[in-house]
Design a protein around this motif. Structure first.
Motif, PDB file in Angstrom:
ATOM      1  N   ARG A 193     -37.106   5.473  -3.039  1.00  0.00           N
ATOM      2  CA  ARG A 193     -37.523   4.074  -3.122  1.00  0.00           C
ATOM      3  C   ARG A 193     -36.348   3.160  -3.422  1.00  0.00           C
ATOM      4  O   ARG A 193     -36.474   1.941  -3.318  1.00  0.00           O
ATOM      5  CB  ARG A 193     -38.597   3.900  -4.194  1.00  0.00           C
ATOM      6  CG  ARG A 193     -39.920   4.543  -3.847  1.00  0.00           C
ATOM      7  CD  ARG A 193     -41.013   4.019  -4.754  1.00  0.00           C
ATOM      8  NE  ARG A 193     -42.219   4.800  -4.675  1.00  0.00           N
ATOM      9  CZ  ARG A 193     -43.334   4.509  -5.337  1.00  0.00           C
ATOM     10  NH1 ARG A 193     -43.370   3.458  -6.141  1.00  0.00           N
ATOM     11  NH2 ARG A 193     -44.403   5.262  -5.218  1.00  0.00           N
ATOM     12  N   ASN A 218     -44.813   2.422  -2.244  1.00  0.00           N
ATOM     13  CA  ASN A 218     -44.480   3.688  -1.604  1.00  0.00           C
ATOM     14  C   ASN A 218     -44.607   3.559  -0.085  1.00  0.00           C
ATOM     15  O   ASN A 218     -44.937   2.495   0.448  1.00  0.00           O
ATOM     16  CB  ASN A 218     -45.355   4.832  -2.143  1.00  0.00           C
ATOM     17  CG  ASN A 218     -46.842   4.569  -1.938  1.00  0.00           C
ATOM     18  OD1 ASN A 218     -47.255   3.889  -0.996  1.00  0.00           O
ATOM     19  ND2 ASN A 218     -47.665   5.117  -2.819  1.00  0.00           N
ATOM     20  N   ARG A 219     -44.371   4.645   0.616  1.00  0.00           N
ATOM     21  CA  ARG A 219     -44.366   4.571   2.072  1.00  0.00           C
ATOM     22  C   ARG A 219     -45.761   4.357   2.646  1.00  0.00           C
ATOM     23  O   ARG A 219     -45.908   3.797   3.728  1.00  0.00           O
ATOM     24  CB  ARG A 219     -43.708   5.829   2.647  1.00  0.00           C
ATOM     25  CG  ARG A 219     -42.224   5.889   2.320  1.00  0.00           C
ATOM     26  CD  ARG A 219     -41.498   7.000   3.036  1.00  0.00           C
ATOM     27  NE  ARG A 219     -40.078   7.003   2.673  1.00  0.00           N
ATOM     28  CZ  ARG A 219     -39.164   7.789   3.210  1.00  0.00           C
ATOM     29  NH1 ARG A 219     -39.529   8.661   4.151  1.00  0.00           N
ATOM     30  NH2 ARG A 219     -37.907   7.728   2.826  1.00  0.00           N
ATOM     31  N   VAL A 274     -40.074  -1.750  10.719  1.00  0.00           N
ATOM     32  CA  VAL A 274     -39.483  -1.290   9.466  1.00  0.00           C
ATOM     33  C   VAL A 274     -38.224  -2.093   9.154  1.00  0.00           C
ATOM     34  O   VAL A 274     -37.982  -2.461   7.995  1.00  0.00           O
ATOM     35  CB  VAL A 274     -39.173   0.221   9.537  1.00  0.00           C
ATOM     36  CG1 VAL A 274     -38.353   0.667   8.322  1.00  0.00           C
ATOM     37  CG2 VAL A 274     -40.481   1.016   9.601  1.00  0.00           C
ATOM     38  N   LEU A 299     -48.062   6.767   8.001  1.00  0.00           N
ATOM     39  CA  LEU A 299     -47.074   7.187   7.014  1.00  0.00           C
ATOM     40  C   LEU A 299     -45.940   7.954   7.685  1.00  0.00           C
ATOM     41  O   LEU A 299     -44.756   7.738   7.388  1.00  0.00           O
ATOM     42  CB  LEU A 299     -47.765   8.055   5.960  1.00  0.00           C
ATOM     43  CG  LEU A 299     -46.877   8.728   4.913  1.00  0.00           C
ATOM     44  CD1 LEU A 299     -46.152   7.708   4.070  1.00  0.00           C
ATOM     45  CD2 LEU A 299     -47.725   9.642   4.023  1.00  0.00           C
ATOM     46  N   VAL A 303     -43.485   5.608   9.577  1.00  0.00           N
ATOM     47  CA  VAL A 303     -42.582   4.899   8.672  1.00  0.00           C
ATOM     48  C   VAL A 303     -41.467   5.829   8.198  1.00  0.00           C
ATOM     49  O   VAL A 303     -40.284   5.452   8.196  1.00  0.00           O
ATOM     50  CB  VAL A 303     -43.347   4.322   7.472  1.00  0.00           C
ATOM     51  CG1 VAL A 303     -42.384   3.827   6.392  1.00  0.00           C
ATOM     52  CG2 VAL A 303     -44.257   3.190   7.909  1.00  0.00           C
ATOM     53  N   SER A 304     -41.826   7.034   7.808  1.00  0.00           N
ATOM     54  CA  SER A 304     -40.817   8.002   7.337  1.00  0.00           C
ATOM     55  C   SER A 304     -39.814   8.310   8.436  1.00  0.00           C
ATOM     56  O   SER A 304     -38.603   8.396   8.181  1.00  0.00           O
ATOM     57  CB  SER A 304     -41.511   9.289   6.877  1.00  0.00           C
ATOM     58  OG  SER A 304     -42.328   9.047   5.753  1.00  0.00           O
TER      59      SER A 304
END
Length: 222
Positions: A207, A171-172, A149, A183, A186-187
């Motif tokens: 974003r 987006n993610r 990331v 997902l 990543v978050s």
């Protein structure tokens, strides 16, 4: 006709980047693609070269198990669809509402005027794409999610940051499919970077990102 439109609009002089690629003045058409619209598909014959005027495009492959692997993000000014074969190896799709310039590939690589220049320029673009693919493979091989990331944010910082704010069109889920992560992973990595005061978010969509400590972010990209 491979372009996903009902009718080709009038042609106009191309951008300076496309002219520089061709080595002479070429003409192009402009299209507006809605979010999620396919621009060209994998295994379709290569007929056009494309440039993002506004918005963003993702190039991806669908894997045998049904997962999507995003290979590249094309942002305003980027030329894409330049490949060294006769068919596209990836599918290209608009991430958000996107305006694209396109010109017939023959206008660039098969004209007598500037032919050698165009061939060399196209080869440089293909080489650049291969170098990006190599870098992307190294990125996918990173050990930790936060390293992946961080490397992504450093790339986007160079390409997207304006007035101190990085505005991500993707987006993610897109980021996850680019980095080979889930997902949720990543978050979680973004939240960890926020909690360490390396970045902050603007707005509910998260974003828009402000990098508060680029030096510490770069430490993850060693």
């Amino acid at each position: 006709m491979l372009v996903r439109k009902q009718q080709i609009p009038p042609q106009r002089p191309s951008s300076s980047e496309l002219n520089a690629l061709a080595g002479h003045t070429v003409f192009c058409s402009e299209f507006k693609y809605r979010r999620g619209t396919e621009i060209f598909g994998e295994a379709e014959p290569i007929q056009y070269l494309y440039q993002v005027k506004s918005g963003a495009v993702r190039s991806y492959k669908l894997l045998a198990d049904g997962r999507r692997q995003i290979m590249a993000f094309h942002l305003p000014g980027d030329i894409f669809g330049v490949e060294n074969g006769v068919v596209h190896r990836f599918t290209a799709e608009a991430i958000v509402e996107t305006n694209v310039r396109l010109t017939d590939r023959q206008n660039v690589v098969e004209q007598e005027c500037g032919g050698a220049t165009a061939t060399n320029n196209v080869l440089r673009l293909v080489t650049g794409s291969l170098q990006h693919a190599e870098t992307h493979m190294l990125l996918l091989g990173r050990k930790t999610a936060i390293e992946k990331v961080a490397a992504f944010l450093i790339e986007m910082d160079v390409r997207l940051t304006a007035a101190g704010v990085m505005s991500l069109p993707m987006n993610r889920r897109d980021i996850a499919d680019y980095l080979g992560l889930t997902l949720e992973t990543v978050s979680r990595a973004l939240s960890q970077l926020r909690d360490r005061d390396i970045l902050s978010f603007i707005g509910q969509s998260q974003r828009q990102i402000v990098l508060r400590d680029r030096a510490r972010l770069t430490d993850f990209d060693q």
